[in-house]
Scaffold this motif. Structure first.
Motif, PDB file in Angstrom:
ATOM      1  N   SER A  23       0.836  -1.207   0.000  1.00  0.00           N
ATOM      2  CA  SER A  23       0.000   0.000   0.000  1.00  0.00           C
ATOM      3  C   SER A  23       0.865   1.249   0.000  1.00  0.00           C
ATOM      4  N   ILE A  24       1.921   1.232   0.809  1.00  0.00           N
ATOM      5  CA  ILE A  24       2.828   2.376   0.893  1.00  0.00           C
ATOM      6  C   ILE A  24       3.586   2.554  -0.416  1.00  0.00           C
ATOM      7  N   VAL A  25       4.074   1.446  -0.979  1.00  0.00           N
ATOM      8  CA  VAL A  25       4.838   1.516  -2.229  1.00  0.00           C
ATOM      9  C   VAL A  25       3.984   2.087  -3.352  1.00  0.00           C
ATOM     10  N   LEU A  26       2.790   1.530  -3.550  1.00  0.00           N
ATOM     11  CA  LEU A  26       1.916   1.970  -4.639  1.00  0.00           C
ATOM     12  C   LEU A  26       1.411   3.388  -4.419  1.00  0.00           C
ATOM     13  N   ALA A  27       1.089   3.724  -3.178  1.00  0.00           N
ATOM     14  CA  ALA A  27       0.612   5.078  -2.875  1.00  0.00           C
ATOM     15  C   ALA A  27       1.696   6.109  -3.174  1.00  0.00           C
ATOM     16  N   THR A  28       2.937   5.780  -2.820  1.00  0.00           N
ATOM     17  CA  THR A  28       4.054   6.694  -3.075  1.00  0.00           C
ATOM     18  C   THR A  28       4.277   6.887  -4.566  1.00  0.00           C
ATOM     19  N   LEU A  29       4.277   5.794  -5.317  1.00  0.00           N
ATOM     20  CA  LEU A  29       4.497   5.870  -6.758  1.00  0.00           C
ATOM     21  C   LEU A  29       3.386   6.644  -7.461  1.00  0.00           C
ATOM     22  N   LEU A  30       2.134   6.292  -7.182  1.00  0.00           N
ATOM     23  CA  LEU A  30       1.010   6.927  -7.864  1.00  0.00           C
ATOM     24  C   LEU A  30       0.909   8.419  -7.537  1.00  0.00           C
ATOM     25  N   SER A  31       1.050   8.759  -6.277  1.00  0.00           N
ATOM     26  CA  SER A  31       0.942  10.168  -5.892  1.00  0.00           C
ATOM     27  C   SER A  31       2.070  10.993  -6.518  1.00  0.00           C
ATOM     28  N   SER A  32       3.288  10.431  -6.566  1.00  0.00           N
ATOM     29  CA  SER A  32       4.417  11.148  -7.161  1.00  0.00           C
ATOM     30  C   SER A  32       4.200  11.376  -8.654  1.00  0.00           C
ATOM     31  N   VAL A  33       3.723  10.339  -9.352  1.00  0.00           N
ATOM     32  CA  VAL A  33       3.477  10.456 -10.786  1.00  0.00           C
ATOM     33  C   VAL A  33       2.386  11.478 -11.071  1.00  0.00           C
ATOM     34  N   ILE A  34       1.308  11.436 -10.300  1.00  0.00           N
ATOM     35  CA  ILE A  34       0.190  12.368 -10.505  1.00  0.00           C
ATOM     36  C   ILE A  34       0.622  13.810 -10.277  1.00  0.00           C
ATOM     37  N   ILE A  35       1.356  14.027  -9.183  1.00  0.00           N
ATOM     38  CA  ILE A  35       1.807  15.396  -8.872  1.00  0.00           C
ATOM     39  C   ILE A  35       2.740  15.904  -9.957  1.00  0.00           C
ATOM     40  N   GLN A  36       3.618  15.032 -10.451  1.00  0.00           N
ATOM     41  CA  GLN A  36       4.555  15.444 -11.493  1.00  0.00           C
ATOM     42  C   GLN A  36       3.821  15.755 -12.790  1.00  0.00           C
ATOM     43  N   LEU A  37       2.837  14.943 -13.144  1.00  0.00           N
ATOM     44  CA  LEU A  37       2.069  15.180 -14.365  1.00  0.00           C
ATOM     45  C   LEU A  37       1.294  16.489 -14.274  1.00  0.00           C
ATOM     46  N   LEU A  38       0.674  16.725 -13.133  1.00  0.00           N
ATOM     47  CA  LEU A  38      -0.074  17.968 -12.951  1.00  0.00           C
ATOM     48  C   LEU A  38       0.851  19.183 -13.035  1.00  0.00           C
ATOM     49  N   GLY A  39       2.069  19.048 -12.438  1.00  0.00           N
ATOM     50  CA  GLY A  39       3.028  20.143 -12.507  1.00  0.00           C
ATOM     51  C   GLY A  39       3.486  20.418 -13.916  1.00  0.00           C
ATOM     52  N   THR A  40       3.704  19.341 -14.686  1.00  0.00           N
ATOM     53  CA  THR A  40       4.123  19.492 -16.083  1.00  0.00           C
ATOM     54  C   THR A  40       3.026  20.155 -16.913  1.00  0.00           C
ATOM     55  N   LEU A  41       1.784  19.720 -16.724  1.00  0.00           N
ATOM     56  CA  LEU A  41       0.660  20.294 -17.467  1.00  0.00           C
ATOM     57  C   LEU A  41       0.468  21.764 -17.099  1.00  0.00           C
ATOM     58  N   ARG A  42       0.666  22.087 -15.839  1.00  0.00           N
ATOM     59  CA  ARG A  42       0.521  23.479 -15.403  1.00  0.00           C
ATOM     60  C   ARG A  42       1.587  24.364 -16.030  1.00  0.00           C
ATOM     61  N   ASN A  43       2.827  23.872 -16.066  1.00  0.00           N
ATOM     62  CA  ASN A  43       3.905  24.650 -16.691  1.00  0.00           C
ATOM     63  C   ASN A  43       3.676  24.871 -18.173  1.00  0.00           C
ATOM     64  N   LYS A  44       3.174  23.822 -18.844  1.00  0.00           N
ATOM     65  CA  LYS A  44       2.885  23.960 -20.276  1.00  0.00           C
ATOM     66  C   LYS A  44       1.768  24.970 -20.502  1.00  0.00           C
ATOM     67  N   GLY A  45       0.762  24.951 -19.597  1.00  0.00           N
ATOM     68  CA  GLY A  45      -0.316  25.912 -19.724  1.00  0.00           C
ATOM     69  C   GLY A  45       0.149  27.345 -19.537  1.00  0.00           C
ATOM     70  N   GLU A  46       1.067  27.549 -18.576  1.00  0.00           N
ATOM     71  CA  GLU A  46       1.592  28.895 -18.349  1.00  0.00           C
ATOM     72  C   GLU A  46       2.436  29.363 -19.524  1.00  0.00           C
ATOM     73  N   GLU A  47       3.204  28.432 -20.106  1.00  0.00           N
ATOM     74  CA  GLU A  47       4.019  28.786 -21.277  1.00  0.00           C
ATOM     75  C   GLU A  47       3.138  29.145 -22.471  1.00  0.00           C
ATOM     76  N   ALA A  48       2.022  28.418 -22.620  1.00  0.00           N
ATOM     77  CA  ALA A  48       1.114  28.704 -23.726  1.00  0.00           C
ATOM     78  C   ALA A  48       0.449  30.074 -23.567  1.00  0.00           C
ATOM     79  N   ASP A  49       0.096  30.409 -22.328  1.00  0.00           N
ATOM     80  CA  ASP A  49      -0.541  31.711 -22.062  1.00  0.00           C
ATOM     81  C   ASP A  49       0.439  32.860 -22.305  1.00  0.00           C
ATOM     82  N   ALA A  50       1.731  32.577 -21.989  1.00  0.00           N
ATOM     83  CA  ALA A  50       2.746  33.624 -22.178  1.00  0.00           C
ATOM     84  C   ALA A  50       2.985  33.872 -23.659  1.00  0.00           C
TER      85      ALA A  50
END
Length: 241
Positions: A214-241
């Motif tokens: 549970s700890i292993v999968l929770a750590t992996l999934l949460s890290s991947v999701i946060i990283q994907l959201l951060g990447t999408l947010r940065n791309k959105g800011e670059e597009a707006d700029a």
């Protein structure tokens, strides 16, 4: 300082030891606490010291103790500590760029093992290149302190009454809260990561999955999701700029 380091030799090793003195002092209370908790978790003196000798990573060792306390299997513990320490690939790669060209791959591999967040910070702030002698002196000072005080903590834990030793398991959770809280202050990303990981872990545990997986999968999934959201947010800011 930088020029002296490039010369290598005994003087470089002594400079590394001197630079690591502050780290060694800072490690003492943390290693003592680890040794104490290792004793109350059920580890022998040999096992406690061996973990410090082989793992040499404070957060991972505390996590391993917690997982051992709840009966987690070896594979889950190895995967969890690997995920926690995966940043060391980046630390070693960065220090490799600062290494003297005279240092062979064997020497670099040896002192890469001794890299911690603290020794990396000291080495990274040095001017110019760092030699193997400096890194060996720096890492050895921190390493010896961690292993020595881990053993002393176990000795101290053995002198406590059995009832107090059993109650010390609660200190593990207090330790994790103490490590997490400062990083959450002023960082929405860290808060979101902690909450997401906790939610996933709760879902997996309630579904019947073992605590370790549970700890292993929770750590992996949460890290991947946060990283994907951060990447999408940065791309959105670059597009707006």
């Amino acid at each position: 300082m930088g020029e002296a380091l490039l010369q290598g030799g005994p003087s470089s090793f002594r400079q590394g030891m001197k630079a690591g003195t502050g780290i060694a002092i800072g490690y003492a209370p943390i290693a003592l606490t680890y040794g104490l908790l290792a004793k109350t978790t059920g580890l022998s003196m040999e096992e406690t010291i061996l973990m410090s000798l082989i793992v040499f990573a404070g957060a991972s060792q505390y996590i391993a103790l917690n997982l051992l306390a709840i009966g987690t299997g070896a594979i889950e513990i190895i995967l969890t500590t690997f995920i926690v320490n995966i940043r060391h690939f980046l630390l070693a790669a960065s220090i490799n760029e600062k290494s003297s060209s005279e240092d062979g791959i064997v020497k670099r591999a040896i002192y890469a093992f001794g890299l911690t967040d603290e020794t990396f910070s000291v080495a990274a702030m040095m001017h110019g290149k760092v030699t193997a002698g400096f890194m060996f002196g720096l890492n050895m000072t921190a390493y010896v302190s961690w292993v020595l005080f881990s053993g002393l903590g176990h000795v101290f834990g053995a002198s406590l009454p059995d009832m107090l030793q059993e109650s010390m398991s609660v200190a593990l959770y207090a330790m994790f809260i103490g490590l997490l809280t400062p990083s959450m202050k002023g960082s929405k990303k860290t808060v979101f990561l902690a909450v997401t990981a906790a939610a996933f872990n709760s879902v997996f545990t309630l579904s019947g999955l073992s605590a370790g997986w549970s700890i292993v999968l929770a750590t992996l999934l949460s890290s991947v999701i946060i990283q994907l959201l951060g990447t999408l947010r940065n791309k959105g800011e670059e597009a707006d700029a």
